[in-house]
Each structure stands twice: as C-alpha cells, then as structure tokens.
Design an enzyme around this catalytic site. Structure first.
Site, PDB file in Angstrom:
ATOM      1  N   LYS A 157       0.802  -1.215   0.000  1.00 36.93           N
ATOM      2  CA  LYS A 157       0.000   0.000   0.000  1.00 36.93           C
ATOM      3  C   LYS A 157       0.841   1.274   0.000  1.00 36.93           C
ATOM      4  O   LYS A 157       0.373   2.335  -0.425  1.00 36.93           O
ATOM      5  CB  LYS A 157      -0.945   0.012   1.210  1.00 36.93           C
ATOM      6  CG  LYS A 157      -2.064  -1.016   1.109  1.00 36.93           C
ATOM      7  CD  LYS A 157      -2.965  -0.980   2.326  1.00 36.93           C
ATOM      8  CE  LYS A 157      -4.084  -2.014   2.200  1.00 36.93           C
ATOM      9  NZ  LYS A 157      -4.974  -2.006   3.378  1.00 36.93           N
ATOM     10  N   LYS A 210      -6.274 -10.682  -6.516  1.00 41.78           N
ATOM     11  CA  LYS A 210      -7.462 -11.092  -5.772  1.00 41.78           C
ATOM     12  C   LYS A 210      -8.625 -10.154  -6.083  1.00 41.78           C
ATOM     13  O   LYS A 210      -8.428  -8.995  -6.471  1.00 41.78           O
ATOM     14  CB  LYS A 210      -7.184 -11.123  -4.266  1.00 41.78           C
ATOM     15  CG  LYS A 210      -7.092  -9.762  -3.585  1.00 41.78           C
ATOM     16  CD  LYS A 210      -6.997  -9.948  -2.073  1.00 41.78           C
ATOM     17  CE  LYS A 210      -7.045  -8.590  -1.368  1.00 41.78           C
ATOM     18  NZ  LYS A 210      -7.045  -8.717   0.104  1.00 41.78           N
ATOM     19  N   LYS A 268     -12.572  -4.537  -3.901  1.00 47.28           N
ATOM     20  CA  LYS A 268     -13.426  -3.366  -4.137  1.00 47.28           C
ATOM     21  C   LYS A 268     -12.629  -2.191  -4.688  1.00 47.28           C
ATOM     22  O   LYS A 268     -13.201  -1.257  -5.259  1.00 47.28           O
ATOM     23  CB  LYS A 268     -14.098  -2.944  -2.830  1.00 47.28           C
ATOM     24  CG  LYS A 268     -15.063  -3.966  -2.262  1.00 47.28           C
ATOM     25  CD  LYS A 268     -15.541  -3.557  -0.884  1.00 47.28           C
ATOM     26  CE  LYS A 268     -16.342  -4.674  -0.229  1.00 47.28           C
ATOM     27  NZ  LYS A 268     -16.673  -4.371   1.166  1.00 47.28           N
TER      28      LYS A 268
END
Length: 360
Positions: A141, A224, A227
């Site tokens: 991230k 994966k 959202k």
C-alpha cells in the site's frame, strides 16, 4: 466476562469442504469486516460464509463476536461523512443478511467501544517498528508513495487489529489467507506482553482458514477480487441482481482452450478461478467440480452454469439485504445493543485487568 488464558499449541485450523468446525466448548470466535460497501464474493467465500457455519454449530458456552471495523476504515480518510454513516449501516445489514443472528452472536460497531483504541495504545508501546515494517500489506500500500503522504495509521493499523482480537480473549479468528501475517503479529504481541509481565494475560488466537482458496478478479485472475479495482466488472457483490452476475461472468477473462475445463491455477487462472468459486459455493472439492463440468465443450455452457450457481446461492442474501437496508433504525439498534450491552462489558473487563497488571 472472565477468561482463563489458554495456550494453543496449533496456530491454525484449516476447514475442509462441508466440515463442521470442531472447536473447544469455551471457544471465543471473533472476526470483523471494514465498512467499505457491500460484501463481494471474495469476502463471502473467504471468511464471511464461515461465520454462519460457526454460529450454527456453536454450543451455548461458545461466544461469537462479529464486528464492523469502522476505525480501520479511516486509514483512508472518509470526508463524506453522510456516505460513511451509510456504509457502516450497510455493513451491519450485510452481516445480518448472511444469516448472522443478534440473538446467537454479538454484532457490534468498533467505534462504539473506546477500549479498542485504548488497548491499541497499550500494545503499540511494546510493538517493534521493525516487525510492522515487514508487513506485506503495508509494503504494497505504501510502495511508490511519497513518505510525507503515508500516514501513521496505515503503518500501525495491524496493532489495532491485534487489539481488536485480544480485547475479547478471542481463541479462534476466521480470516482469508491474506491475513496470515496479521494473526502471527497478534500472537507475537500477546506472547511479548505475557513475557514482559510474567503471566498469562493475553490469549494467542488460532487462525481458522476457510476451505475456499482466494477468489480472484474476474478480469485479471492474477490479482485477488477487490473493491479497490477500478473496473466494476472485476467483482461480484452479494447484492448484485441476476442480470449483473450473468454479465460479469460472461465477460470474465478465461483462455483459448474452449473444450476442456480443468483446475490449473498457474496456466489457466481464469478457468481455475471459476472452478474455485463453484467449489466454495457448493461445498465440493475441486476434483468433484471438475467431474461435474467434464462434459462441457464451450465457454457459454460453462459460464451459464457458474452464473446459475452463484445466482441461486446469493439471491436469498440479496433479498434479505434489500429488506434490512430500508430499516436504518433497526440496524442501528442491533449495532448499539451488541456494542454496549454485550461487547463492551467484556472489553472493559480486559482493560481493567491489563491496566492493573501494568501498574495503573
């Protein structure tokens, strides 16, 4: 609630398809989800579906706590506060739509229980930055982001996650495989605290892995399902209408072999992802699904088959969710009672004991 510390020899339990979980009679089962909108198929097969299995097979002495991690959600600032409030209610509605009962389980909102933040600080004082810096989700991230733009909350949130779990004496935590490292950190923190204060104060929880392997993106099966993917066709939500599910499966990425369908994640990730989804929904092994589709000779037949299975399984969830989301007062009542009447007394007891142990 007073719990004795229990040292768990095994670090994880992997459930098999259709396996009834065999947990100790005093097990405390804990899991949370972030309020980032409706659950998608990856969430559902990765952990959420197991919540109901655990609930349905629990004995009276066992405790199930399922929460909304709304404090975790603000590691990405939520400046539209009206939308954020709605997302939190949607998460409660999604939990209930799965069949989780507020009579059998504790359904709570993290932010309503200040002891989560309090224990987070206590544990941050004994957690090394070196360990946190090795967390793979943190690395992914923060990669390529200017250091001045990276917030402390994003770096340190695994400690809050550990505090969430340890606050309730949780013995078993159902999660997806991408949370393995976070559960190991939780055990490490518990072990460190117990060693420092020469006692057995915090439980080292076991990880419960679901039988379904990680569900991948429909249009990029090397990643994966998420959202955060910019393409809405990459994921299926539990609230998607049948036509939307059919469209997404029809457009999903597969390969050029159209007359022989088998599980090979390395060479045929798209087809393997569809087989994995069917396996998770039907509770069958991958080998059984391969036999079921062996007669199919084209992608249209395979994708229609997969769509029908998903639609049949998710339709009751979608209908229940649509009913629940129309009653925000009921959703808030469930969250408030679960938080203040059931979860917080446990949290307060834990904090009281730990503060006394630390000399406060």
């Amino acid at each position: 609630m007073k719990r004795a510390y229990s040292s768990l020899a095994a670090k994880s339990v992997r459930l098999l398809q259709n396996e009834v979980p065999k947990l100790p009679s005093d097990a405390v089962i804990f899991s949370m989800i972030q309020p980032t909108g409706d659950f998608h198929l990856g969430n559902y097969l990765g952990a959420n579906r197991v919540w109901k299995q655990l609930q349905d097979h629990k004995v009276p002495q066992q405790t199930c706590l399922f929460g909304v991690a709304d404090l975790h959600a603000i590691t990405v600032p939520k400046l539209d506060v009206v939308k954020f409030k709605q997302l939190r209610l949607q998460a409660i509605a999604s939990i209930l739509a799965l069949g989780i009962s507020p009579e059998k389980c504790t359904i709570f909102m993290q932010s309503k229980i200040p002891e989560h933040s309090q224990l987070n600080w206590l544990l941050e004082t004994i957690t090394s930055m070196g360990y946190l810096n090795r967390m793979t989700q943190w690395k992914s991230k923060s990669e390529g982001v200017d250091e001045d733009q990276v917030k402390l909350g994003l770096f340190a949130y695994p400690v809050l996650q550990a505090a969430d779990i340890l606050l309730y004496g949780s013995t078993h935590v159902p999660v997806g495989e991408d949370q393995t490292q976070h559960l190991e950190l939780t055990r490490n923190i518990a072990r460190r605290f117990n060693k420092m204060y020469k006692g057995r104060y915090l439980v080292e929880p076991q990880t419960i892995f679901t039988p379904t392997k990680k569900v991948l993106s429909l249009n990029n099966p090397t990643k994966k399902m998420s959202k955060s993917d910019a393409d809405p066709l990459s994921r299926i939500y539990l609230t998607d209408a049948p036509e939307s599910i059919q469209k997404k499966i029809k457009k999903c990425l597969t390969d050029s072999i159209s007359d022989n369908f088998y599980y090979d994640p390395e060479n045929r990730p798209g087809v393997s992802n569809l087989i994995n989804i069917v396996s998770g929904i039907q509770g069958k092994s991958v080998e059984e699904v391969e036999k079921d589709i062996a007669h199919m000779k084209d992608y249209n037949t395979l994708k229609t088959y997969v769509s029908d299975i998903i639609i049949e399984d998710l339709t009751p969830v979608r209908i229940r969710y649509e009913q629940l989301i129309k009653d925000p007062a009921y959703l808030m009542d469930v969250a408030t009672k679960g938080s203040l009447e059931k979860a917080r007394p446990i949290a307060q007891g834990t904090i009281k004991r730990l503060m006394e142990t630390m000399g406060f």
